[in-house]
Design an enzyme around this catalytic site. Sequence first.
Site, PDB file in Angstrom:
ATOM      1  N   CYS A 199      60.263  -6.755 -28.210  1.00 18.01           N
ATOM      2  CA  CYS A 199      61.630  -6.307 -27.951  1.00 18.01           C
ATOM      3  C   CYS A 199      62.102  -5.360 -29.057  1.00 18.01           C
ATOM      4  O   CYS A 199      63.254  -5.427 -29.497  1.00 18.01           O
ATOM      5  CB  CYS A 199      62.579  -7.496 -27.814  1.00 18.01           C
ATOM      6  N   GLY A 200      61.191  -4.511 -29.504  1.00 19.78           N
ATOM      7  CA  GLY A 200      61.554  -3.509 -30.498  1.00 19.78           C
ATOM      8  C   GLY A 200      61.940  -4.124 -31.827  1.00 19.78           C
ATOM      9  O   GLY A 200      61.328  -5.094 -32.292  1.00 19.78           O
TER      10      GLY A 200
END
Length: 302
Positions: free
Chosen positions: A100-101
Amino acid sequence: MPSLKTIRKRITSVKATQKITRAMKMVAGARLNRAQQRITQLRPYALKTQEVLHGVAGAMGKQVDENASPDSNAAVHPLLQRRPERKVLVVVMSGDRGLCGAFNVNASKAAERTWRAKKQEDIDVVFGTIGKKARDYLVRRRGTVARDFPKMYEGLDLAKASIVADWVMGSYQKGEIDAVYVVYNEFKSAMTQKTVVEQLLPLPEPEAPADGALAPTEYLFEPNERTVLERLMPMYVEVSLYRAMLESQASEYGARMTAMDSATRNAKDMIARLTLAYNRARQAAITKELMEIIGGAEALKE
């Protein structure tokens, strides 16, 4: 140059990865819609709760100042008492999974910065973690994790937020901690999340009213101030933590959807490059075979 077989295997592998990232993007997008609706509905309620609490606490403070008796402190709620910060609790909210980055890293680093800043002021810091990634990050850096709350985002509701709130309020009322801070990612949009460090306890001072703002609301208490505050203060802590958890959940889905969209597009570009490399290698192999055939034919003529 890699063989044709090797390139074909890589293309097949990247296509499989692309299918996975595309599916994860769709799942995150569907969950984001629901999470965004929930936080949009709760956010005004949470902000209004804090506003009303500021008004009630301010009205009671004025009353205590005017009466100025030995028992004046009796009207002050235990969660409103201010003490010098010797030991603080930082509640950190992250996700349980990656992909998720920078979502998890941003929250964890903000908590670490708060920890280091308090440490320079000779203030002890303990952590309460919601999410596996923040817990692992702080444990690796030898932070003191007083309590971890696992799997809180599965079926997230106010009851789960109340579990965290009861522990936080209990620790503060017993004098085990002198202040509580919350670190989470505030949801702005699917592509934008803002890392926030907010003071939860004691109640932060309200912002100064702007020029031309309306006069503070006057309250009538029924049955009395103490009873109202005893109900309103736990509600403020629960709703504030619940809002932060919903913000964090929506931010995680938004960050994951964005990351998987980027991964899907990168996979598409990689497939295009590998396909071009495969065609070139195939053309080179065919050209080589033709040259060998022509060379053999010329040799037979001689």
